[in-house]
Design a protein around this motif. Structure first.
Motif, PDB file in Angstrom:
ATOM      1  N   MET A  51      43.036 -55.087  63.019  1.00 50.26           N
ATOM      2  CA  MET A  51      43.534 -55.028  61.647  1.00 50.26           C
ATOM      3  C   MET A  51      43.524 -53.571  61.169  1.00 50.26           C
ATOM      4  O   MET A  51      42.498 -52.899  61.250  1.00 50.26           O
ATOM      5  CB  MET A  51      42.644 -55.877  60.726  1.00 50.26           C
ATOM      6  CG  MET A  51      43.155 -55.975  59.295  1.00 50.26           C
ATOM      7  SD  MET A  51      41.963 -56.810  58.214  1.00 50.26           S
ATOM      8  CE  MET A  51      41.794 -58.388  59.017  1.00 50.26           C
ATOM      9  N   SER A  52      44.651 -53.097  60.685  1.00 51.90           N
ATOM     10  CA  SER A  52      44.739 -51.707  60.250  1.00 51.90           C
ATOM     11  C   SER A  52      43.965 -51.501  58.958  1.00 51.90           C
ATOM     12  O   SER A  52      43.721 -52.448  58.199  1.00 51.90           O
ATOM     13  CB  SER A  52      46.202 -51.305  60.042  1.00 51.90           C
ATOM     14  OG  SER A  52      46.734 -51.929  58.892  1.00 51.90           O
ATOM     15  N   GLN A  53      43.592 -50.237  58.708  1.00 54.73           N
ATOM     16  CA  GLN A  53      42.836 -49.958  57.485  1.00 54.73           C
ATOM     17  C   GLN A  53      43.695 -50.177  56.244  1.00 54.73           C
ATOM     18  O   GLN A  53      43.164 -50.509  55.170  1.00 54.73           O
ATOM     19  CB  GLN A  53      42.280 -48.536  57.519  1.00 54.73           C
ATOM     20  CG  GLN A  53      43.315 -47.441  57.700  1.00 54.73           C
ATOM     21  CD  GLN A  53      42.656 -46.105  58.049  1.00 54.73           C
ATOM     22  OE1 GLN A  53      41.617 -46.061  58.702  1.00 54.73           O
ATOM     23  NE2 GLN A  53      43.267 -45.020  57.602  1.00 54.73           N
ATOM     24  N   THR A  54      45.016 -50.035  56.360  1.00 55.16           N
ATOM     25  CA  THR A  54      45.894 -50.317  55.218  1.00 55.16           C
ATOM     26  C   THR A  54      45.849 -51.793  54.862  1.00 55.16           C
ATOM     27  O   THR A  54      45.761 -52.162  53.677  1.00 55.16           O
ATOM     28  CB  THR A  54      47.341 -49.895  55.544  1.00 55.16           C
ATOM     29  OG1 THR A  54      47.366 -48.496  55.840  1.00 55.16           O
ATOM     30  CG2 THR A  54      48.259 -50.176  54.363  1.00 55.16           C
ATOM     31  N   VAL A  55      45.908 -52.657  55.873  1.00 47.14           N
ATOM     32  CA  VAL A  55      45.830 -54.108  55.631  1.00 47.14           C
ATOM     33  C   VAL A  55      44.478 -54.461  55.011  1.00 47.14           C
ATOM     34  O   VAL A  55      44.397 -55.282  54.079  1.00 47.14           O
ATOM     35  CB  VAL A  55      46.049 -54.872  56.950  1.00 47.14           C
ATOM     36  CG1 VAL A  55      45.776 -56.365  56.754  1.00 47.14           C
ATOM     37  CG2 VAL A  55      47.466 -54.660  57.459  1.00 47.14           C
ATOM     38  N   ARG A  56      43.416 -53.839  55.504  1.00 45.02           N
ATOM     39  CA  ARG A  56      42.088 -54.099  54.940  1.00 45.02           C
ATOM     40  C   ARG A  56      42.055 -53.754  53.456  1.00 45.02           C
ATOM     41  O   ARG A  56      41.468 -54.481  52.642  1.00 45.02           O
ATOM     42  CB  ARG A  56      41.029 -53.277  55.683  1.00 45.02           C
ATOM     43  CG  ARG A  56      40.763 -53.718  57.102  1.00 45.02           C
ATOM     44  CD  ARG A  56      39.685 -52.840  57.740  1.00 45.02           C
ATOM     45  NE  ARG A  56      39.476 -53.158  59.140  1.00 45.02           N
ATOM     46  CZ  ARG A  56      38.584 -52.564  59.915  1.00 45.02           C
ATOM     47  NH1 ARG A  56      37.808 -51.607  59.410  1.00 45.02           N
ATOM     48  NH2 ARG A  56      38.458 -52.899  61.178  1.00 45.02           N
ATOM     49  N   ARG A  57      42.656 -52.642  53.106  1.00 47.95           N
ATOM     50  CA  ARG A  57      42.643 -52.220  51.704  1.00 47.95           C
ATOM     51  C   ARG A  57      43.423 -53.190  50.826  1.00 47.95           C
ATOM     52  O   ARG A  57      43.011 -53.484  49.693  1.00 47.95           O
ATOM     53  CB  ARG A  57      43.198 -50.799  51.579  1.00 47.95           C
ATOM     54  CG  ARG A  57      42.219 -49.741  52.088  1.00 47.95           C
ATOM     55  CD  ARG A  57      42.866 -48.400  52.283  1.00 47.95           C
ATOM     56  NE  ARG A  57      41.894 -47.428  52.813  1.00 47.95           N
ATOM     57  CZ  ARG A  57      42.222 -46.335  53.491  1.00 47.95           C
ATOM     58  NH1 ARG A  57      43.496 -46.058  53.731  1.00 47.95           N
ATOM     59  NH2 ARG A  57      41.282 -45.520  53.938  1.00 47.95           N
ATOM     60  N   GLN A 111      37.253 -48.566  52.926  1.00 51.41           N
ATOM     61  CA  GLN A 111      37.475 -47.150  52.648  1.00 51.41           C
ATOM     62  C   GLN A 111      37.879 -46.396  53.908  1.00 51.41           C
ATOM     63  O   GLN A 111      38.680 -45.466  53.856  1.00 51.41           O
ATOM     64  CB  GLN A 111      36.215 -46.534  52.047  1.00 51.41           C
ATOM     65  CG  GLN A 111      35.925 -47.002  50.641  1.00 51.41           C
ATOM     66  CD  GLN A 111      34.623 -46.445  50.093  1.00 51.41           C
ATOM     67  OE1 GLN A 111      33.918 -45.694  50.763  1.00 51.41           O
ATOM     68  NE2 GLN A 111      34.289 -46.814  48.870  1.00 51.41           N
ATOM     69  N   ALA A 112      37.294 -46.760  55.034  1.00 49.69           N
ATOM     70  CA  ALA A 112      37.643 -46.209  56.344  1.00 49.69           C
ATOM     71  C   ALA A 112      37.637 -44.689  56.333  1.00 49.69           C
ATOM     72  O   ALA A 112      36.584 -44.082  56.147  1.00 49.69           O
ATOM     73  CB  ALA A 112      39.018 -46.755  56.781  1.00 49.69           C
ATOM     74  N   ASP A 113      38.808 -44.055  56.487  1.00 43.82           N
ATOM     75  CA  ASP A 113      38.854 -42.594  56.595  1.00 43.82           C
ATOM     76  C   ASP A 113      38.843 -41.895  55.244  1.00 43.82           C
ATOM     77  O   ASP A 113      38.991 -40.675  55.166  1.00 43.82           O
ATOM     78  CB  ASP A 113      40.083 -42.144  57.390  1.00 43.82           C
ATOM     79  CG  ASP A 113      41.397 -42.604  56.768  1.00 43.82           C
ATOM     80  OD1 ASP A 113      41.353 -43.309  55.731  1.00 43.82           O
ATOM     81  OD2 ASP A 113      42.466 -42.273  57.311  1.00 43.82           O
ATOM     82  N   CYS A 114      38.659 -42.653  54.170  1.00 46.17           N
ATOM     83  CA  CYS A 114      38.482 -42.084  52.818  1.00 46.17           C
ATOM     84  C   CYS A 114      37.068 -42.363  52.341  1.00 46.17           C
ATOM     85  O   CYS A 114      36.850 -42.780  51.191  1.00 46.17           O
ATOM     86  CB  CYS A 114      39.493 -42.676  51.842  1.00 46.17           C
ATOM     87  SG  CYS A 114      41.179 -42.143  52.109  1.00 46.17           S
TER      88      CYS A 114
END
Length: 606
Positions: free
Chosen positions: A1-7, A257-260
């Protein structure tokens, strides 16, 4: 799951939950129409929701990761397992400790222990220690130079040590780091930032360096900082609750948040070249308390680093990264108000161009963390007045029913991080042992919840008064050196600082007692809010008493894992809390303090 989808998933969970809770509150308040009081109460309730709801979902997701993934930290930080403990250290790292009017002996102690462990690792030649002083007290200045020269002589030819003091401190801590970057930043690849109370093991430092070497787009890597064993009753209770709550909360937030990710200003490693290029902070124009130097610089620097195309991540695993927490409630309030002042400047930084949306959300949340205090206190005052004067306020809340369900839901969500980590700890035999065993964990958990209920309104009132002074009177308290030593607080000193809380508590309890036919629901909701302020004086005095903390340490109440099996780096600090525990363990050799020479004999991973 991509971090964009998680957000997107996380945003959907947060907004749908807020909508449901808002609808329930609207239904509770509008049973017999809406008065002006009810409109105000509803607005205040909505302001407090984001922080509560986000905390709940962070904890829920974090709990799932703790229970259903083998390596939770690696799950939220891809590449974490791609390094080993024997990879070569090929880069140069500056260890930058910022001090300002600190206890010199403590700074010396912490640095000496960390240096000894780095020397043991065999990689000390890849590090350079910088003691960056902004001290202004003459007696502190007189101690610093000879002490740090002695430290330099002790480790001559083993590691480079530089001591520098600025005559003035423009930019405060961010300016201190900026001055370092101007002078020496070009000499190093990375910078490990430390506060005066920071302690990190060599294995933790080397692990972070190796992660930076592995990922060239990693700009800031923040370690998960936990409290050192303490003999202060206030500190022990606070950091026990923090320790339990932080694990699930940090994992959950790292999931979306991942890379942020966050930067907390210390116990973090930074890639220097992009930091110097992208993280120059603006001096806010104009006059007044929200102008001038950026005070809470850390999260802004993380936002700027991410804007520059570099990742900011948190290493969501415990071990090897420590700090000391405030020893009593007055210092805790003072620290919180410093953060409050700095976070309010984010209002003026939200207009910065090209910030990543997640970084902008983090700045908004940092503001809401403190704006929620006056909203909450206003809601409580209006609710109390509505109970006392229903015919005047126009507020009619039916007893029990939907209102109690909403209250129970909100309280569960507020304590969700602590509930999640408590459950995870109780399900893990090894963790139960580290925290003192199941009976002590249960007792410590319930008493810490009570402690939090007492402390929360005291802090909310302090924040509310501060924000009134900041925005209405346009005055601030100023930033001064932190008090870190355990000390007994005289009644007069506590009363001098907490009299607004005491007045608030007495007034609230008096109104509740005088109201006829007050509902049980109303009492359950309002009483905990007034109880802390009502007992603010005995709470502040008793929680600071050294004997209370010493007894708690001796009986292993609010114990943390570092007390059950102190790592080598902590044994080198000669902490009184471990001495107190030693009385009960009959001279357990694992608790015996270590000398510098002994430090050098232990393996770097111990």
């Amino acid at each position: 799951m991509s971090q964009t989808v998680r957000r997107y998933i996380f945003a959907g969970l947060v907004f749908s939950t807020m909508a449901c809770l808002g609808y329930v509150m609207f239904s509770v308040l509008s049973e017999q129409g809406f008065s002006l009081f009810e409109y105000a109460m509803f607005a205040c309730f909505l302001i407090t929701l984001p922080w509560t709801v986000i905390g709940f979902w962070n904890a829920f997701i974090g709990f799932l990761l703790l229970r259903f993934t083998k390596k939770p930290a690696a799950y939220v930080f891809p590449g974490l397992d791609a390094i080993s403990d024997n990879e070569a250290i090929e880069t140069s790292t500056a260890i930058a400790m910022c001090v300002r009017n600190e206890e010199v002996d403590q700074v010396y102690r912490n640095l000496n222990a960390m240096i000894a462990r780095l020397v043991t690792s065999g990689h000390a030649d890849k590090f350079h220690v910088y003691i960056l002083s902004d001290s202004s007290f003459p007696e502190i200045i007189a101690e610093e130079s000879p002490a740090f020269e002695r430290l330099k002589r002790s480790w001559h030819n083993k590691i480079e040590i530089t001591y520098r003091r600025r005559e003035t401190n423009p930019g405060f801590k961010a300016g201190n780091i900026g001055d370092f970057c101007d002078r020496w930043g070009h000499k190093h690849d990375y910078m490990l930032t430390l506060d005066a109370d920071s302690v990190m093991s060599a294995s933790a430092i080397l692990r972070m360096v190796r992660l930076m070497q592995k990922n060239e787009k990693l700009g800031i890597l923040q370690s998960l900082v936990v409290g050192l064993p303490s003999e202060s009753g206030f500190t022990r209770a606070f950091q026990f609750g923090m320790r339990l709550g932080m694990k699930s909360y940090t994992l959950g937030s790292a999931w979306w948040q991942a890379d942020c990710g966050p930067y907390w200003g210390h116990n973090a490693i930074i890639r220097l070249a992009p930091f110097m290029e992208h993280c120059n902070l603006p001096q806010l124009p104009g006059s007044g308390p929200l102008s001038g130097w950026v005070l809470s610089h850390d999260q802004v620097e993380a936002a700027f680093m991410r804007r520059g195309g570099y990742e900011c991540r948190v290493l969501a695993e415990e071990g090897g990264s420590y700090e000391e927490n405030p020893p009593h409630v007055l210092e805790f309030i003072r620290r919180d108000l410093r953060w409050c002042h700095g976070n309010m400047q984010y209002f003026r930084l939200l207009k910065e161009k090209n910030l990543h949306p997640t970084s902008r959300v983090q700045l908004v949340l940092a503001i809401l963390m403190f704006i929620g205090s006056p909203a909450w206190m206003t809601f409580v005052v209006l609710a109390t007045l509505s109970c006392a004067f229903p015919e005047w306020s126009g507020v009619v809340i039916a007893p029990g029913g939907l209102g109690m369900v909403l209250f129970a839901t909100i309280m569960t969500m507020i304590f969700a991080p602590k509930i999640a980590s408590f459950l995870d700890t109780m399900m893990n035999r090894e963790l139960r042992k580290q925290f003192g065993g199941a009976p002590r964990i249960v007792f410590s958990w319930f008493t810490e919840i009570f402690f939090s209920i007492m402390l929360a309104p005291i802090m909310a009132i302090a924040n509310t008064i501060f924000l009134f002074r900041l925005f209405i009177l346009r005055k601030a308290n100023g930033w001064i050196a932190q008090a870190r030593s355990v000390e007994a607080l005289p009644v007069s000193r506590v009363a001098k600082h907490l009299w607004p809380q005491m007045i608030f508590g007495v007034a609230g309890i008096t109104i509740l007692v005088s109201v006829q036919n007050v509902s049980v629901a109303g009492l359950l909701i309002a009483l905990p809010v007034f109880m802390g302020p009502f007992f603010a004086l005995p709470f502040g005095v008793s929680s600071a008493k050294p004997i209370i903390g010493f007894w708690a340490a001796k009986m292993k109440i609010w114990q943390i894992p570092e007390e059950a099996a102190p790592p080598v780096i902590i044994r080198a600090l000669h902490l009184p809390a471990l001495s107190a525990q030693n009385l009960l363990t009959n001279g357990d050799h694992d608790h015996v303090p270590l000398t510098t020479e002994q430090l050098l004999s232990f393996d770097v991973n111990e």
